[in-house]
Write an enzyme that holds these catalytic residues in place. Sequence first.
Site, short mmCIF file in Angstrom:
data_model
loop_
_atom_site.label_atom_id
_atom_site.label_comp_id
_atom_site.label_asym_id
_atom_site.label_seq_id
_atom_site.Cartn_x
_atom_site.Cartn_y
_atom_site.Cartn_z
N ARG A 45 0.82 -1.22 0.00
CA ARG A 45 0.00 0.00 0.00
C ARG A 45 0.86 1.26 0.00
NH1 ARG A 45 -5.23 -1.12 3.79
NH2 ARG A 45 -6.01 -2.92 2.65
N ASP A 153 -15.62 9.48 8.61
CA ASP A 153 -14.52 8.54 8.39
C ASP A 153 -13.21 9.33 8.53
OD1 ASP A 153 -14.55 5.51 7.00
OD2 ASP A 153 -12.62 6.56 6.87
C1 LIG Z 1 -14.02 -1.85 6.73
S1 LIG Z 1 -14.61 -0.21 6.65
C2 LIG Z 1 -16.25 -0.40 7.26
C3 LIG Z 1 -17.26 0.43 6.51
C4 LIG Z 1 -18.71 0.26 6.96
N1 LIG Z 1 -18.89 0.67 8.33
C5 LIG Z 1 -19.18 -1.15 6.76
O1 LIG Z 1 -19.26 -1.91 7.71
O2 LIG Z 1 -19.47 -1.52 5.61
C6 LIG Z 1 -13.76 0.57 8.04
C7 LIG Z 1 -13.69 2.08 7.93
O3 LIG Z 1 -13.24 2.60 9.19
C8 LIG Z 1 -12.42 3.72 8.92
N2 LIG Z 1 -11.54 4.00 10.09
C9 LIG Z 1 -10.46 3.29 10.51
N3 LIG Z 1 -9.90 3.89 11.57
C10 LIG Z 1 -10.63 4.99 11.84
C11 LIG Z 1 -10.54 6.02 12.81
N4 LIG Z 1 -9.57 6.06 13.74
N5 LIG Z 1 -11.47 7.00 12.79
C12 LIG Z 1 -12.46 6.99 11.85
N6 LIG Z 1 -12.59 6.06 10.90
C13 LIG Z 1 -11.69 5.06 10.88
C14 LIG Z 1 -11.66 3.34 7.66
O4 LIG Z 1 -11.17 4.45 6.98
C15 LIG Z 1 -12.71 2.55 6.87
O5 LIG Z 1 -13.35 3.36 5.91
#
Ligand SMILES: C[S@@+](CC[C@H](N)C(=O)[O-])C[C@H]1O[C@@H](n2cnc3c(N)ncnc32)[C@H](O)[C@@H]1O
Length: 282
Positions: A45, A153
């Site tokens: 990445r 996000d």
């Molecule tokens: C796997 S996706 C899940 C998306 C959605 N909630 C779903 O279940 O389909 C996880 C998301 O969490 C976000 N994320 C990770 N760490 C974070 C943080 N510290 N604060 C806010 N968002 C975060 C990532 O950028 C990513 O878009």
Amino acid sequence: MSNSALSADREFAFSEDNFRFLTQWVGKNTGIVLADHKRDMVYSRLARRLRALQLDSFAAYCALIQSPEGEAELGNLVNAITTNLTHFFREGHHFEHLLQVLQGIAAKPNSLKKLRLWSAGCSTGMEAYSIAMTLQEALPNINQWDVKILATDIDTNVLETGQRGEYALSALEDVPAAYQKKYLEPVKAGASKGQVNEATRALVSFKRLNLLESWPMQGKFDVIFCRNVVIYFDKPTQRKMFGRMAELMQPKGWLYIGHSENLFNICDAFTLEGRTIYRKNT
Ligand SMILES: C[S@@+](CC[C@H](N)C(=O)[O-])C[C@H]1O[C@@H](n2cnc3c(N)ncnc32)[C@H](O)[C@@H]1O
């Protein structure tokens, strides 16, 4: 230890020290725990970032991150590391449940007609728009309601996609057929993408929010979706997250979490009411 990311045939030198530095930085700043088996993922990445910046080693990238000139790169580092997998109506039972909850609220004769919902870790917005479609379905006279969905996000790239509400047609196929007609713009002939319609988009506000930092929201939420986000965090961080969510929630509010997550030994402010569905106690 997998040595493939460290081996000489790689395009960029990537030492154990570089990996440690990056995992510590990411853990401290995002909460995301990158275990040893994520070494190849981190390499691939971030190799893209090294190419974009024309750097010749991970040591140079780590040095950049620590320098004042590297500040502009920090967002790109976070965007590259996050895992954004999502789809419309993911874990469909949550939306069936939400529909019933909202219909119940709508049926109350003295309802305040005000609802606040939060998609925390919303990725490209498919979760937030699935919530928006469910809301419109449950509240036929939604224009008489004060309804807002906050979608947050840490990753600025996914938020841009969410804001546009434009997705590949293959992704939009996950929207139930009856909802496609009501809540998507008609697809233009030959187009490879489609868009969530204006009325549905208007229900959702996208904002960048790092869950580890302070939360500026004032009002309390009736419903929070925080699915497949804390799975990347360690237990103490999960405890803090759900504790803060409980404080920001209306009494008897609903919390939906990811399919492999649970609140056992994490937060006792909620009671399990269904598969990965919790309700705030008071
Ligand atoms: C796997 S996706 C899940 C998306 C959605 N909630 C779903 O279940 O389909 C996880 C998301 O969490 C976000 N994320 C990770 N760490 C974070 C943080 N510290 N604060 C806010 N968002 C975060 C990532 O950028 C990513 O878009």
